[in-house]
Design an enzyme around this catalytic site. Structure first.
Site, PDB file in Angstrom:
ATOM      1  N   SER A   1       0.823  -1.226   0.000  1.00  0.00           N
ATOM      2  CA  SER A   1       0.000   0.000   0.000  1.00  0.00           C
ATOM      3  C   SER A   1       0.853   1.271   0.000  1.00  0.00           C
ATOM      4  CB  SER A   1      -0.942   0.008   1.212  1.00  0.00           C
ATOM      5  OG  SER A   1      -0.197  -0.052   2.407  1.00  0.00           O
ATOM      6  N   CYS A   2       2.176   1.123   0.189  1.00  0.00           N
ATOM      7  CA  CYS A   2       3.029   2.324   0.154  1.00  0.00           C
ATOM      8  C   CYS A   2       3.233   2.851  -1.265  1.00  0.00           C
ATOM      9  CB  CYS A   2       4.374   2.058   0.817  1.00  0.00           C
ATOM     10  SG  CYS A   2       5.402   0.971  -0.160  1.00  0.00           S
TER      11      CYS A   2
ATOM     12  N   TYR B   1      11.418   1.820  -2.237  1.00  0.00           N
ATOM     13  CA  TYR B   1      10.680   0.548  -2.231  1.00  0.00           C
ATOM     14  C   TYR B   1       9.375   0.710  -3.021  1.00  0.00           C
ATOM     15  CZ  TYR B   1       7.938  -3.076   0.358  1.00  0.00           C
ATOM     16  OH  TYR B   1       7.151  -4.132   0.755  1.00  0.00           O
TER      17      TYR B   1
ATOM     18  N   LYS C   1       7.948  -1.269  -6.344  1.00  0.00           N
ATOM     19  CA  LYS C   1       6.644  -1.963  -6.367  1.00  0.00           C
ATOM     20  C   LYS C   1       5.765  -1.437  -7.496  1.00  0.00           C
ATOM     21  CE  LYS C   1       7.166  -4.788  -2.918  1.00  0.00           C
ATOM     22  NZ  LYS C   1       7.190  -6.229  -3.182  1.00  0.00           N
TER      23      LYS C   1
HETATM   24  N1  LIG Z   1       5.175  -7.427   5.789  1.00  0.00           N
HETATM   25  C1  LIG Z   1       4.304  -6.494   5.422  1.00  0.00           C
HETATM   26  O1  LIG Z   1       3.743  -5.768   6.261  1.00  0.00           O
HETATM   27  C2  LIG Z   1       3.967  -6.317   3.983  1.00  0.00           C
HETATM   28  C3  LIG Z   1       4.534  -7.095   2.966  1.00  0.00           C
HETATM   29  N2  LIG Z   1       4.171  -6.877   1.657  1.00  0.00           N
HETATM   30  C4  LIG Z   1       4.765  -7.635   0.550  1.00  0.00           C
HETATM   31  O2  LIG Z   1       4.615  -9.024   0.733  1.00  0.00           O
HETATM   32  C5  LIG Z   1       5.741  -9.713   0.184  1.00  0.00           C
HETATM   33  C6  LIG Z   1       6.344 -10.614   1.237  1.00  0.00           C
HETATM   34  O3  LIG Z   1       6.762  -9.825   2.355  1.00  0.00           O
HETATM   35  P1  LIG Z   1       7.119 -10.494   3.759  1.00  0.00           P
HETATM   36  O4  LIG Z   1       6.701 -11.903   3.767  1.00  0.00           O
HETATM   37  O5  LIG Z   1       6.631  -9.565   4.800  1.00  0.00           O
HETATM   38  O6  LIG Z   1       8.710 -10.402   3.741  1.00  0.00           O
HETATM   39  P2  LIG Z   1       9.754 -11.337   4.497  1.00  0.00           P
HETATM   40  O7  LIG Z   1      10.987 -10.536   4.652  1.00  0.00           O
HETATM   41  O8  LIG Z   1       9.143 -11.953   5.706  1.00  0.00           O
HETATM   42  O9  LIG Z   1      10.013 -12.498   3.448  1.00  0.00           O
HETATM   43  C7  LIG Z   1      10.617 -12.258   2.216  1.00  0.00           C
HETATM   44  C8  LIG Z   1      11.159 -13.562   1.688  1.00  0.00           C
HETATM   45  O10 LIG Z   1      11.853 -13.283   0.457  1.00  0.00           O
HETATM   46  C9  LIG Z   1      13.077 -13.989   0.474  1.00  0.00           C
HETATM   47  N3  LIG Z   1      14.083 -13.305  -0.341  1.00  0.00           N
HETATM   48  C10 LIG Z   1      14.538 -12.051  -0.186  1.00  0.00           C
HETATM   49  N4  LIG Z   1      15.491 -11.791  -1.088  1.00  0.00           N
HETATM   50  C11 LIG Z   1      15.637 -12.920  -1.827  1.00  0.00           C
HETATM   51  C12 LIG Z   1      16.457 -13.285  -2.903  1.00  0.00           C
HETATM   52  N5  LIG Z   1      17.360 -12.421  -3.425  1.00  0.00           N
HETATM   53  N6  LIG Z   1      16.345 -14.537  -3.419  1.00  0.00           N
HETATM   54  C13 LIG Z   1      15.482 -15.415  -2.900  1.00  0.00           C
HETATM   55  N7  LIG Z   1      14.652 -15.129  -1.883  1.00  0.00           N
HETATM   56  C14 LIG Z   1      14.744 -13.893  -1.346  1.00  0.00           C
HETATM   57  C15 LIG Z   1      13.490 -13.980   1.935  1.00  0.00           C
HETATM   58  O11 LIG Z   1      14.434 -14.973   2.191  1.00  0.00           O
HETATM   59  P3  LIG Z   1      15.665 -14.608   3.183  1.00  0.00           P
HETATM   60  O12 LIG Z   1      15.024 -14.137   4.461  1.00  0.00           O
HETATM   61  O13 LIG Z   1      16.398 -15.899   3.293  1.00  0.00           O
HETATM   62  O14 LIG Z   1      16.426 -13.513   2.482  1.00  0.00           O
HETATM   63  C16 LIG Z   1      12.148 -14.235   2.618  1.00  0.00           C
HETATM   64  O15 LIG Z   1      11.856 -15.607   2.673  1.00  0.00           O
HETATM   65  C17 LIG Z   1       6.702  -8.638  -0.306  1.00  0.00           C
HETATM   66  O16 LIG Z   1       6.541  -8.443  -1.675  1.00  0.00           O
HETATM   67  C18 LIG Z   1       6.263  -7.419   0.439  1.00  0.00           C
HETATM   68  O17 LIG Z   1       6.549  -6.259  -0.278  1.00  0.00           O
HETATM   69  C19 LIG Z   1       3.257  -5.906   1.327  1.00  0.00           C
HETATM   70  C20 LIG Z   1       2.678  -5.125   2.281  1.00  0.00           C
HETATM   71  C21 LIG Z   1       2.984  -5.266   3.675  1.00  0.00           C
HETATM   72  C1  LIG Z   2       4.012  -2.097   5.056  1.00  0.00           C
HETATM   73  C2  LIG Z   2       4.740  -0.815   4.851  1.00  0.00           C
HETATM   74  O1  LIG Z   2       5.547  -0.555   5.994  1.00  0.00           O
HETATM   75  C3  LIG Z   2       6.433   0.538   5.941  1.00  0.00           C
HETATM   76  O2  LIG Z   2       5.774   1.716   6.226  1.00  0.00           O
HETATM   77  P1  LIG Z   2       5.215   2.057   7.671  1.00  0.00           P
HETATM   78  O3  LIG Z   2       3.803   1.632   7.760  1.00  0.00           O
HETATM   79  O4  LIG Z   2       5.493   3.488   7.954  1.00  0.00           O
HETATM   80  O5  LIG Z   2       6.130   1.115   8.575  1.00  0.00           O
HETATM   81  P2  LIG Z   2       6.362   0.751  10.084  1.00  0.00           P
HETATM   82  O6  LIG Z   2       5.524  -0.420  10.427  1.00  0.00           O
HETATM   83  O7  LIG Z   2       7.823   0.573  10.230  1.00  0.00           O
HETATM   84  O8  LIG Z   2       5.927   2.030  10.938  1.00  0.00           O
HETATM   85  C4  LIG Z   2       4.602   2.374  11.150  1.00  0.00           C
HETATM   86  C5  LIG Z   2       4.503   3.481  12.165  1.00  0.00           C
HETATM   87  O9  LIG Z   2       4.842   2.961  13.457  1.00  0.00           O
HETATM   88  C6  LIG Z   2       5.772   3.832  14.107  1.00  0.00           C
HETATM   89  N1  LIG Z   2       6.558   3.071  15.081  1.00  0.00           N
HETATM   90  C7  LIG Z   2       6.497   3.237  16.421  1.00  0.00           C
HETATM   91  N2  LIG Z   2       7.379   2.435  17.038  1.00  0.00           N
HETATM   92  C8  LIG Z   2       7.980   1.720  16.059  1.00  0.00           C
HETATM   93  C9  LIG Z   2       8.995   0.722  16.112  1.00  0.00           C
HETATM   94  O10 LIG Z   2       9.497   0.329  17.135  1.00  0.00           O
HETATM   95  N3  LIG Z   2       9.351   0.178  14.909  1.00  0.00           N
HETATM   96  C10 LIG Z   2       8.794   0.585  13.721  1.00  0.00           C
HETATM   97  N4  LIG Z   2       9.197  -0.018  12.582  1.00  0.00           N
HETATM   98  N5  LIG Z   2       7.860   1.563  13.663  1.00  0.00           N
HETATM   99  C11 LIG Z   2       7.461   2.122  14.818  1.00  0.00           C
HETATM  100  C12 LIG Z   2       6.558   4.428  12.960  1.00  0.00           C
HETATM  101  O11 LIG Z   2       7.227   5.607  13.360  1.00  0.00           O
HETATM  102  C13 LIG Z   2       5.441   4.673  11.948  1.00  0.00           C
HETATM  103  O12 LIG Z   2       4.755   5.864  12.272  1.00  0.00           O
HETATM  104  C14 LIG Z   2       7.107   0.736   4.612  1.00  0.00           C
HETATM  105  O13 LIG Z   2       8.405   1.176   4.930  1.00  0.00           O
HETATM  106  C15 LIG Z   2       6.980  -0.416   3.756  1.00  0.00           C
HETATM  107  O14 LIG Z   2       7.692  -1.510   4.252  1.00  0.00           O
HETATM  108  C16 LIG Z   2       5.583  -0.853   3.634  1.00  0.00           C
HETATM  109  O15 LIG Z   2       5.116  -1.200   2.579  1.00  0.00           O
END
Ligand SMILES: NC(=O)C1=CN([C@@H]2O[C@H](COP(=O)(O)OP(=O)(O)OC[C@H]3O[C@@H](n4cnc5c(N)ncnc54)[C@H](OP(=O)(O)O)[C@@H]3O)[C@@H](O)[C@H]2O)C=CC1
Ligand SMILES: C[C@H]1O[C@H](OP(=O)(O)OP(=O)(O)OC[C@H]2O[C@@H](n3cnc4c(=O)[nH]c(N)nc43)[C@H](O)[C@@H]2O)[C@@H](O)[C@@H](O)C1=O
Length: 312
Positions: free
Chosen positions: A111-112, A139, A143
């Site tokens: 959503s970013c 990032y 995306k």
């Molecule tokens: N987490 C969130 O809040 C959100 C996530 N997303 C999207 O969802 C998707 C998954 O995110 P999420 O599960 O949170 O991320 P994670 O970091 O938990 O997982 C990402 C995975 O990708 C693998 N990976 C990274 N680089 C490589 C590479 N070069 N080759 C092979 N594998 C690789 C990592 O393996 P390793 O750890 O071994 O590097 C890991 O298993 C992403 O596209 C992200 O943008 C979207 C919105 C919110």
């Molecule tokens: C899913 C989305 O997530 C990212 O965006 P974000 O929502 O801003 O990410 P965040 O979860 O790290 O922070 C949310 C809020 O929370 C506050 N906050 C407080 N205390 C902590 C703290 O301890 N850690 C972090 N990380 N944030 C904190 C922080 O200051 C902010 O106001 C993208 O970079 C990108 O990765 C993306 O796509």
């Protein structure tokens, strides 16, 4: 549409928060012919290795959940890695998938991608209507390129590549790193460690005033499988829970779930990021899918998972 139960599905990033949940959801739905490779076994930034993998394995479907991911601090600190690694992974995978004859690919964005001050709830059409949030623009640009690449391959090659845009996610297998993680796992860890160590206060970043929409990763995984089965079109699709909380409210909820008795203090030298980014997920709802896990419940379950899987 639909996806045969014996279809070969490549889940890229299967050990991550999303990938692990997608694997659980696929298995629950009866899909067992899954291809999974660890980062060590297949580095998706290496084009030749990715092409060889697709030519050898010939998966019919791809769910692209491998990416360089992190919270606000990681995004601001490693901008080059966030843009380069994500562009490399998605470009290699989408292109090799098309060339090797994959039937359908689902790309996950975030959503970013939307402008910092987009009107909430943010509809899909808001894309590219204003400047991005500075803390994660690198990032976000990667995306956006992923969405556009899926669209371009559909237009020119008729490749069935679709894009889902999840809101902020959380759940088991999240990244609980103290600096590089997202807010929810970061707070679970910080409150838990404060409770265990008998600390009097916990520092939370920013002002507490930004709002975030949280979706449990099992809901997201179900929605991902749902889109794979039911959606084939040009436009990306928002994937959210429909409700938002302020960071202050979230911090109070985590404090309560963890059982920390001390005070909260706010480190306003840390960035707030986007003020609000609630997305409009009515397109997905109109197709027949809705989130089901309430935040409080998901938070308690995630804390339990954290306690069982981290020795702190
Ligand atoms: N987490 C969130 O809040 C959100 C996530 N997303 C999207 O969802 C998707 C998954 O995110 P999420 O599960 O949170 O991320 P994670 O970091 O938990 O997982 C990402 C995975 O990708 C693998 N990976 C990274 N680089 C490589 C590479 N070069 N080759 C092979 N594998 C690789 C990592 O393996 P390793 O750890 O071994 O590097 C890991 O298993 C992403 O596209 C992200 O943008 C979207 C919105 C919110
Ligand atoms: C899913 C989305 O997530 C990212 O965006 P974000 O929502 O801003 O990410 P965040 O979860 O790290 O922070 C949310 C809020 O929370 C506050 N906050 C407080 N205390 C902590 C703290 O301890 N850690 C972090 N990380 N944030 C904190 C922080 O200051 C902010 O106001 C993208 O970079 C990108 O990765 C993306 O796509």
């Amino acid at each position: 549409m639909g996806v045969d139960k014996d279809a070969k599905i490549f889940v890229a990033g299967h050990r991550g928060l999303v990938g692990a949940a997608v694997v659980r959801a696929l298995k629950k739905d009866g899909y067992n012919n899954l291809v999974m490779k660890t980062h060590k076994e297949l580095d998706l930034t290496r084009q030749a290795a990715v092409e060889e993998f697709f030519d050898t394995e010939k998966p019919a479907y791809v769910i692209l959940a491998a990416a360089k991911v992190g919270g606000i601090h990681a995004n601001s600190t490693y901008p080059a890695e966030f843009i380069a690694v994500n562009l490399q992974i998605q470009t290699n995978v989408i292109d090799a998938a098309y060339k090797s004859g994959v039937k359908k690919l689902l790309f996950l964005g975030s959503s970013c991608i939307y402008p910092k001050f987009a009107q909430v709830p943010i509809v899909e059409e808001s894309l590219l209507t204003g400047p991005l949030e500075a803390t994660n623009e690198w990032y976000a640009v990667a995306k956006i390129a992923g969405i556009k690449m899926c669209q371009a391959y559909r237009l020119q090659y008729n490749f069935d590549a679709i894009s889902g845009m999840p809101t902020n996610l959380y759940g088991p297998h999240d990244n609980f790193h103290p600096e590089n993680s997202h807010v929810l796992p970061a707070l679970i860890r910080r409150f838990h460690e404060a409770k265990v160590n008998g600390a009097k206060e916990v520092v939370v970043w920013g002002s507490g005033s930004p709002f975030r929409e949280f979706l449990h990763v099992d809901d997201l995984a179900e929605a991902t499988v749902f889109l794979l089965q039911n959606y084939s079109a040009h436009e990306h699709v928002n994937m959210g829970s429909g409700s938002e909380v302020s960071i202050k409210e979230l911090a109070e909820m985590v404090k309560e779930v963890v059982g920390f008795q001390g005070q909260l203090t706010w480190d306003t030298s840390k960035p707030d990021g986007t003020p609000r980014k609630l997305i409009d997920s009515s397109k997905l709802a109109n197709m027949g899918w809705q989130a089901r896990i309430p935040l409080k419940e998901g938070l308690a379950e995630t804390y339990k998972w954290y306690c069982e899987n981290y020795n702190v």
